[in-house]
Write a protein that holds these residues in place. Sequence first.
Motif, PDB file in Angstrom:
ATOM      1  N   VAL A  70       0.846  -1.193   0.000  1.00  0.00           N
ATOM      2  CA  VAL A  70       0.000   0.000   0.000  1.00  0.00           C
ATOM      3  C   VAL A  70       0.885   1.247   0.000  1.00  0.00           C
ATOM      4  O   VAL A  70       0.673   2.182  -0.783  1.00  0.00           O
ATOM      5  CB  VAL A  70      -0.976   0.010   1.197  1.00  0.00           C
ATOM      6  N   ARG A  71       1.888   1.259   0.850  1.00  0.00           N
ATOM      7  CA  ARG A  71       2.816   2.400   0.884  1.00  0.00           C
ATOM      8  C   ARG A  71       3.594   2.508  -0.429  1.00  0.00           C
ATOM      9  O   ARG A  71       3.818   3.604  -0.923  1.00  0.00           O
ATOM     10  CB  ARG A  71       3.780   2.247   2.069  1.00  0.00           C
ATOM     11  N   LEU A  72       3.988   1.379  -0.991  1.00  0.00           N
ATOM     12  CA  LEU A  72       4.683   1.410  -2.282  1.00  0.00           C
ATOM     13  C   LEU A  72       3.792   2.044  -3.353  1.00  0.00           C
ATOM     14  O   LEU A  72       4.259   2.838  -4.161  1.00  0.00           O
ATOM     15  CB  LEU A  72       5.112  -0.001  -2.701  1.00  0.00           C
ATOM     16  N   PHE A  73       2.502   1.702  -3.337  1.00  0.00           N
ATOM     17  CA  PHE A  73       1.566   2.309  -4.285  1.00  0.00           C
ATOM     18  C   PHE A  73       1.489   3.822  -4.050  1.00  0.00           C
ATOM     19  O   PHE A  73       1.511   4.605  -4.999  1.00  0.00           O
ATOM     20  CB  PHE A  73       0.193   1.670  -4.148  1.00  0.00           C
ATOM     21  N   GLU A  74       1.406   4.224  -2.786  1.00  0.00           N
ATOM     22  CA  GLU A  74       1.385   5.656  -2.454  1.00  0.00           C
ATOM     23  C   GLU A  74       2.634   6.365  -2.961  1.00  0.00           C
ATOM     24  O   GLU A  74       2.581   7.521  -3.357  1.00  0.00           O
ATOM     25  CB  GLU A  74       1.274   5.855  -0.940  1.00  0.00           C
ATOM     26  N   LEU A  85       4.628  -9.447  -8.028  1.00  0.00           N
ATOM     27  CA  LEU A  85       5.618  -9.920  -7.066  1.00  0.00           C
ATOM     28  C   LEU A  85       4.956 -10.420  -5.790  1.00  0.00           C
ATOM     29  O   LEU A  85       5.284 -11.496  -5.289  1.00  0.00           O
ATOM     30  CB  LEU A  85       6.634  -8.824  -6.738  1.00  0.00           C
ATOM     31  N   PHE A  86       4.001  -9.672  -5.281  1.00  0.00           N
ATOM     32  CA  PHE A  86       3.372 -10.076  -4.026  1.00  0.00           C
ATOM     33  C   PHE A  86       2.470 -11.291  -4.208  1.00  0.00           C
ATOM     34  O   PHE A  86       2.315 -12.080  -3.280  1.00  0.00           O
ATOM     35  CB  PHE A  86       2.672  -8.884  -3.368  1.00  0.00           C
ATOM     36  N   ILE A  87       1.914 -11.501  -5.395  1.00  0.00           N
ATOM     37  CA  ILE A  87       1.209 -12.758  -5.678  1.00  0.00           C
ATOM     38  C   ILE A  87       2.204 -13.909  -5.575  1.00  0.00           C
ATOM     39  O   ILE A  87       1.916 -14.932  -4.938  1.00  0.00           O
ATOM     40  CB  ILE A  87       0.539 -12.730  -7.066  1.00  0.00           C
ATOM     41  N   ALA A  88       3.360 -13.751  -6.207  1.00  0.00           N
ATOM     42  CA  ALA A  88       4.372 -14.814  -6.168  1.00  0.00           C
ATOM     43  C   ALA A  88       4.796 -15.135  -4.740  1.00  0.00           C
ATOM     44  O   ALA A  88       5.076 -16.290  -4.412  1.00  0.00           O
ATOM     45  CB  ALA A  88       5.584 -14.407  -7.005  1.00  0.00           C
ATOM     46  N   MET A  89       4.819 -14.129  -3.886  1.00  0.00           N
ATOM     47  CA  MET A  89       5.276 -14.359  -2.517  1.00  0.00           C
ATOM     48  C   MET A  89       4.180 -14.855  -1.583  1.00  0.00           C
ATOM     49  O   MET A  89       4.450 -15.669  -0.699  1.00  0.00           O
ATOM     50  CB  MET A  89       5.880 -13.067  -1.946  1.00  0.00           C
ATOM     51  N   ARG A  92       0.263 -18.261  -1.969  1.00  0.00           N
ATOM     52  CA  ARG A  92       0.291 -19.613  -1.385  1.00  0.00           C
ATOM     53  C   ARG A  92      -0.199 -19.656   0.058  1.00  0.00           C
ATOM     54  O   ARG A  92      -0.515 -20.718   0.579  1.00  0.00           O
ATOM     55  CB  ARG A  92       1.700 -20.175  -1.465  1.00  0.00           C
ATOM     56  N   ASP A  93      -0.252 -18.488   0.717  1.00  0.00           N
ATOM     57  CA  ASP A  93      -0.685 -18.432   2.109  1.00  0.00           C
ATOM     58  C   ASP A  93      -2.204 -18.407   2.266  1.00  0.00           C
ATOM     59  O   ASP A  93      -2.698 -18.393   3.388  1.00  0.00           O
ATOM     60  CB  ASP A  93      -0.098 -17.193   2.789  1.00  0.00           C
ATOM     61  N   TYR A  94      -2.927 -18.397   1.165  1.00  0.00           N
ATOM     62  CA  TYR A  94      -4.386 -18.295   1.178  1.00  0.00           C
ATOM     63  C   TYR A  94      -5.005 -19.579   0.640  1.00  0.00           C
ATOM     64  O   TYR A  94      -4.455 -20.212  -0.258  1.00  0.00           O
ATOM     65  CB  TYR A  94      -4.851 -17.112   0.324  1.00  0.00           C
ATOM     66  N   ASP A  95      -6.155 -19.952   1.195  1.00  0.00           N
ATOM     67  CA  ASP A  95      -6.840 -21.163   0.766  1.00  0.00           C
ATOM     68  C   ASP A  95      -7.765 -20.934  -0.428  1.00  0.00           C
ATOM     69  O   ASP A  95      -7.954 -21.825  -1.242  1.00  0.00           O
ATOM     70  CB  ASP A  95      -7.660 -21.756   1.926  1.00  0.00           C
ATOM     71  N   GLU A  96      -8.351 -19.767  -0.505  1.00  0.00           N
ATOM     72  CA  GLU A  96      -9.325 -19.457  -1.564  1.00  0.00           C
ATOM     73  C   GLU A  96      -8.629 -18.974  -2.831  1.00  0.00           C
ATOM     74  O   GLU A  96      -7.660 -18.222  -2.747  1.00  0.00           O
ATOM     75  CB  GLU A  96     -10.287 -18.368  -1.085  1.00  0.00           C
ATOM     76  N   PRO A  97      -9.131 -19.323  -4.003  1.00  0.00           N
ATOM     77  CA  PRO A  97      -8.587 -18.767  -5.243  1.00  0.00           C
ATOM     78  C   PRO A  97      -8.746 -17.245  -5.261  1.00  0.00           C
ATOM     79  O   PRO A  97      -9.761 -16.712  -4.814  1.00  0.00           O
ATOM     80  CB  PRO A  97      -9.441 -19.412  -6.336  1.00  0.00           C
ATOM     81  N   LEU A  98      -7.748 -16.569  -5.737  1.00  0.00           N
ATOM     82  CA  LEU A  98      -7.721 -15.112  -5.870  1.00  0.00           C
ATOM     83  C   LEU A  98      -7.833 -14.361  -4.538  1.00  0.00           C
ATOM     84  O   LEU A  98      -8.055 -13.150  -4.528  1.00  0.00           O
ATOM     85  CB  LEU A  98      -8.801 -14.617  -6.829  1.00  0.00           C
ATOM     86  N   ALA A  99      -7.655 -15.045  -3.433  1.00  0.00           N
ATOM     87  CA  ALA A  99      -7.824 -14.391  -2.130  1.00  0.00           C
ATOM     88  C   ALA A  99      -6.809 -13.280  -1.921  1.00  0.00           C
ATOM     89  O   ALA A  99      -7.153 -12.216  -1.391  1.00  0.00           O
ATOM     90  CB  ALA A  99      -7.744 -15.416  -1.003  1.00  0.00           C
ATOM     91  N   PHE A 100      -5.560 -13.511  -2.320  1.00  0.00           N
ATOM     92  CA  PHE A 100      -4.580 -12.443  -2.144  1.00  0.00           C
ATOM     93  C   PHE A 100      -4.914 -11.252  -3.025  1.00  0.00           C
ATOM     94  O   PHE A 100      -4.835 -10.107  -2.591  1.00  0.00           O
ATOM     95  CB  PHE A 100      -3.145 -12.896  -2.416  1.00  0.00           C
ATOM     96  N   GLN A 101      -5.306 -11.509  -4.269  1.00  0.00           N
ATOM     97  CA  GLN A 101      -5.655 -10.419  -5.174  1.00  0.00           C
ATOM     98  C   GLN A 101      -6.820  -9.605  -4.622  1.00  0.00           C
ATOM     99  O   GLN A 101      -6.840  -8.378  -4.729  1.00  0.00           O
ATOM    100  CB  GLN A 101      -6.001 -10.956  -6.569  1.00  0.00           C
ATOM    101  N   GLU A 103      -7.543  -9.267  -1.413  1.00  0.00           N
ATOM    102  CA  GLU A 103      -7.017  -8.488  -0.292  1.00  0.00           C
ATOM    103  C   GLU A 103      -6.239  -7.271  -0.804  1.00  0.00           C
ATOM    104  O   GLU A 103      -6.365  -6.173  -0.263  1.00  0.00           O
ATOM    105  CB  GLU A 103      -6.104  -9.331   0.590  1.00  0.00           C
ATOM    106  N   TYR A 104      -5.454  -7.470  -1.834  1.00  0.00           N
ATOM    107  CA  TYR A 104      -4.691  -6.377  -2.442  1.00  0.00           C
ATOM    108  C   TYR A 104      -5.645  -5.262  -2.862  1.00  0.00           C
ATOM    109  O   TYR A 104      -5.439  -4.099  -2.532  1.00  0.00           O
ATOM    110  CB  TYR A 104      -3.921  -6.932  -3.645  1.00  0.00           C
ATOM    111  N   GLY A 105      -6.705  -5.628  -3.577  1.00  0.00           N
ATOM    112  CA  GLY A 105      -7.693  -4.638  -4.000  1.00  0.00           C
ATOM    113  C   GLY A 105      -8.380  -3.962  -2.828  1.00  0.00           C
ATOM    114  O   GLY A 105      -8.592  -2.746  -2.829  1.00  0.00           O
ATOM    115  N   MET A 106      -8.725  -4.738  -1.811  1.00  0.00           N
ATOM    116  CA  MET A 106      -9.389  -4.189  -0.636  1.00  0.00           C
ATOM    117  C   MET A 106      -8.477  -3.188   0.091  1.00  0.00           C
ATOM    118  O   MET A 106      -8.923  -2.111   0.485  1.00  0.00           O
ATOM    119  CB  MET A 106      -9.796  -5.299   0.323  1.00  0.00           C
ATOM    120  N   ARG A 107      -7.199  -3.532   0.218  1.00  0.00           N
ATOM    121  CA  ARG A 107      -6.276  -2.640   0.926  1.00  0.00           C
ATOM    122  C   ARG A 107      -5.978  -1.370   0.147  1.00  0.00           C
ATOM    123  O   ARG A 107      -5.530  -0.385   0.724  1.00  0.00           O
ATOM    124  CB  ARG A 107      -4.988  -3.379   1.274  1.00  0.00           C
TER     125      ARG A 107
END
Length: 120
Positions: A70-74, A85-89, A92-101, A103-107
């Motif tokens: 979020v700060r990097l985007f700012e 990059l953050f998807i790659a990292m 894998r920590d999320y159980d649901e498909p597209l869950a990280f994406q 969260e990224y959008g929500m944040r």
Amino acid sequence: MSKYLIDKFLFTVDRDPDLVERYREDPRGTVDWWEAERANSILGCHSGEASTWLRFEDTEREALASHDYVRLFELGAHPFLTLTLFIAMFERDYDEPLAFQKEYGMRLQHFSLPYPDIAT
């Protein structure tokens, strides 16, 4: 501030699976190492070609070292570079498909147009 250097970090780390893992496990150490060893290399050139003036500012270094996308985007980091990059990292920590994406959008949802300038 150097949006170019932030984007160069994101771009080069994302394209090397070993660096992705290194950045995931030791973000501050990876940022410090990359800044000292790779920041001044010229993209697409033979080894030995380098500049001497590129350094992260403290706010940039801290955002990278804390995985604070979020700060990097700012700060003007390109959103596609941070996302890939953050998807790659972290995907894998999320159980649901597209869950990280999601969260990224929500944040980042508190941003409204116009977004921070992502031109380098």
